[in-house]
Scaffold this active site. Structure first.
Site, short mmCIF file in Angstrom:
data_model
loop_
_atom_site.label_atom_id
_atom_site.label_comp_id
_atom_site.label_asym_id
_atom_site.label_seq_id
_atom_site.Cartn_x
_atom_site.Cartn_y
_atom_site.Cartn_z
N ASP A 160 0.85 -1.19 0.00
CA ASP A 160 0.00 0.00 0.00
C ASP A 160 0.88 1.24 0.00
O ASP A 160 1.81 1.34 0.81
CB ASP A 160 -0.91 0.02 1.23
N ASP A 193 -15.21 -3.98 -1.33
CA ASP A 193 -14.85 -3.80 0.08
C ASP A 193 -16.14 -3.72 0.88
O ASP A 193 -17.00 -2.88 0.60
CB ASP A 193 -14.03 -2.52 0.26
#
Length: 251
Positions: free
Chosen positions: A8, A129
């Site tokens: 990330d 998500d």
């Protein structure tokens, strides 16, 4: 089952967040490419990269770091975060990204997914998500009334290569994956599912192997690798040994 390490990127650095909170970050490296190379050397067959700034700002924000990472590693890379337009999909494809993850735009602009799948067959991944079973968007800052399984159903048959299914409550928490939720989601779609959120030990890998038959073909893990509670090479070996025949395939 493929074990996929996550890198990330926020502000050009490799970080991990807790439950997607941009203010709850831990910086693990100033060089995301070096981290990706480390995971590739440990045996990773695919690197999952997220432009966290892009997810919030709705367009790519860490292209320099991502470009350098792609040039550095010798394995395929998939990228998500801030992909809202077909031109962005094309840009990443031209950059050498193997798989492009479309998340929030799948809710607000479903035609983008269809067009991208048509233009780049086998290279588009749907990022779903979920918070309590409902789809979250805009870098997890907003939760919709759409059930995760219902969103997946909208894209059955359009050529999506896989679905990255993230349980937000488990993300970065190292509390173990939500096996019942992942299984239920995988059972509800014919698209291969890559689970994400909560994986922290080899036992978690084993637990996911237990639902592989329902179409769970991969797992994304991040914080556990960086904190050292999960060894990537060992996880890959365990997942490979536990592979079984399935009608779905991540590849």
């Amino acid at each position: 089952m493929m074990v996929i390490p996550a890198v990330d990127i926020k502000g050009g650095k490799c970080v991990r967040l807790l439950q997607g909170d941009m203010n709850a970050e831990t910086v693990f490296s100033d060089d995301p490419g070096a981290m990706a190379e480390r995971w590739a050397e440990a045996g990773a067959e695919l690197i999952h990269v997220v432009d966290l700034d892009g997810a919030i700002e709705k367009s790519p924000r860490n292209l320099k770091a991502i470009s350098a990472l792609i040039r550095r590693v010798g394995v395929p890379v998939q990228v998500g975060g801030g992909i809202r337009e077909i031109d962005t999909v094309k840009m990443y494809a031209d950059l050498g990204v193997a798989r492009i993850v479309i998340g929030s735009a799948a809710v607000n602009h479903p035609d983008l997914v269809t067009a991208a799948c048509r233009e780049f067959p086998g290279r588009i991944v749907l990022g779903i998500d979920a918070r309590d079973g409902r789809v979250a968007t805009e870098g997890w800052t907003s939760t919709t009334d759409i059930a995760a399984a219902d969103l997946a159903a909208r894209f059955e048959g359009c050529g999506v290569a896989a679905i990255n299914f993230t349980d937000i409550h488990r993300d970065g928490m190292r509390t173990g994956p939500n096996i019942p939720a992942i299984e239920a989601f995988a059972r509800a779609t014919a698209i291969p599912v890559v689970a994400s959120g909560g994986v922290s030990t080899i036992d978690d890998i084993q637990a996911l192997l237990g639902i592989q038959e329902f179409g769970v073909t991969g797992v994304i893990t991040g914080r556990a690798l960086y904190d050292g509670t999960l060894d990537l090479a060992e996880a890959i070996a365990v997942a490979s040994a536990g592979d079984s025949t399935s009608q779905k395939s991540v590849g």
